[in-house]
Write an enzyme that holds these catalytic residues in place. Structure first.
Site: not given
Ligand SMILES: N[C@@H](CCC(=O)N[C@@H](CS)C(=O)NCC(=O)O)C(=O)O
Length: 358
Positions: A54, A198
């Site tokens: 990530c 994305y």
């Molecule tokens: N706003 C968050 C976004 C984090 C984010 O979108 N992480 C993704 C991975 S790249 C995630 O954990 N996705 C898992 C999900 O949505 O189930 C940040 O910047 O900390």
């Protein structure tokens, strides 16, 4: 059952125009050195849950290392590929970050990131995302917003920084005199590049993709023009703006160009941005935050709508290297970057760089 409503939605949400929508973070507390919040600055008190794949988690991990705070925070990485988070419940099809024998939750002993959110608040209305900063003492999530986590570890942890880490001890990722310039760069790098890739990958209508990919290409051109004139995005000092750009660039040629249909390669078309990416990769503490095989596995195997059979294509970096992936990529990232001469940077891209040796 707690969390079920949104759990069933799956993790990608699109708007009416077929455009990808990223959810807002919900835990937004601040660790403060002056004791004005419930979260004081303390060594061995905070754990950061990350995924090597990530970019948002990686920018936090990279900042911790760059700022000489590696001994202050415990880092707990999750497994690379999304799995069912309630495999025993046939009605709950949610897939997300999980732990494993190889990557256990050594703090709470949970088996999923979802469990950590639900322990906190069984009715929490959020995606179960990383990074998470977790307070061991109060057993509470401090923050799950990486942009704010970056700012707090930069501004609040000065007293705990490793003073022996030479020039690193001096880095300020958000210096007062550059704040406006940094915010200005972030204001287009985030929507057009960090999130732009994305938006390309998860678009479900042609127009949404067309708009996203045009944003990505414009941003690459813009960054390239800036880095042709100066070493870093806001001048001659490395800041948060550079780190935020880096985490996308280091994944871009291997993953986003092909998996998210961004098509064009930085190494072939942006010599200055490519040199900049290599320079940051080579900064102390950064290499261990770049685990490209974890990225490849995650993206290729966690997005069945994009890559239904989970096939991993041959690495772009194999074009000029006989080494297997990921070594071929690390070899390219480790080549001399020449950025100390930025402004007079070489015009050669990735292929030219290797042409004399092959
Ligand atoms: N706003 C968050 C976004 C984090 C984010 O979108 N992480 C993704 C991975 S790249 C995630 O954990 N996705 C898992 C999900 O949505 O189930 C940040 O910047 O900390």
């Amino acid at each position: 059952m707690p969390g079920d409503k949104k759990a069933k939605e799956g993790w990608v949400t699109t708007g009416e125009k077929g455009d990808f929508k990223r959810a807002e973070s919900v835990f937004r507390n601040w660790i403060k050195a002056d004791g004005s919040t419930e979260f004081p600055v303390e060594k061995d008190r905070y754990v950061v849950y990350i995924s090597y794949a990530c970019p948002w988690a990686s920018r936090v991990y990279a900042a911790i290392n760059l700022l000489g705070l590696r001994d202050v925070f415990e880092i707990i990485p999750v497994e690379d590929v999304f799995q069912r988070t309630r495999p025993d419940d046939p009605d709950d099809e949610h897939k997300g970050w999980v732990f494993s024998e190889r990557r256990p939750d050594t703090l709470l002993g949970t088996s999923t990131i979802r469990e950590i959110y639900e322990l906190q608040d069984p009715d929490v209305e959020t995606r179960y995302t990383v990074p998470i900063v977790f307070d061991k003492k109060q057993k509470r999530i401090v923050s799950n917003e990486s942009a704010e986590i970056l700012r707090m570890i930069n501004s609040e942890f000065g007293s705990l920084r490793d003073k022996d880490s030479g020039p690193l001890a001096e880095i300020d990722l958000y210096p007062e005199d550059l704040r406006e310039a940094i915010d200005e760069v972030n204001a287009w790098v985030y929507p057009q590049l960090n999130n732009g890739v994305y938006r390309c990958g998860f678009a479900v209508k042609q127009e949404a993709y067309d708009e996203a990919v045009s944003d990505v290409w414009d941003a690459l051109d813009k960054a390239e023009a800036i880095l042709a004139r100066q070493r870093y995005m806001t001048g001659d000092r490395f800041t948060e703006a550079d780190l935020r750009l880096f985490v996308t660039c280091i994944r871009y040629d291997e993953i986003y160009a092909e998996h998210f249909k961004c098509t064009r390669r930085i190494a072939d078309t942006c010599p200055n941005l490519w040199g900049f990416t290599r320079e940051i990769y080579q900064m102390p503490g950064i290499k261990e935050t770049v685990v490209l095989d974890a990225c490849s596995n995650h993206y290729r195997k966690s997005h069945p709508t994009i890559n239904p059979h989970g096939i991993i294509p041959i690495s772009y970096f194999r074009i000029k290297s006989s080494k297997p992936f990921p070594e071929c990529a690390y070899e390219a990232f480790s080549a001399p970057h020449g950025r100390d001469k930025a402004g007079r940077a070489s015009k050669s891209g990735f292929r030219a760089m290797f042409s004399s040796s092959h």
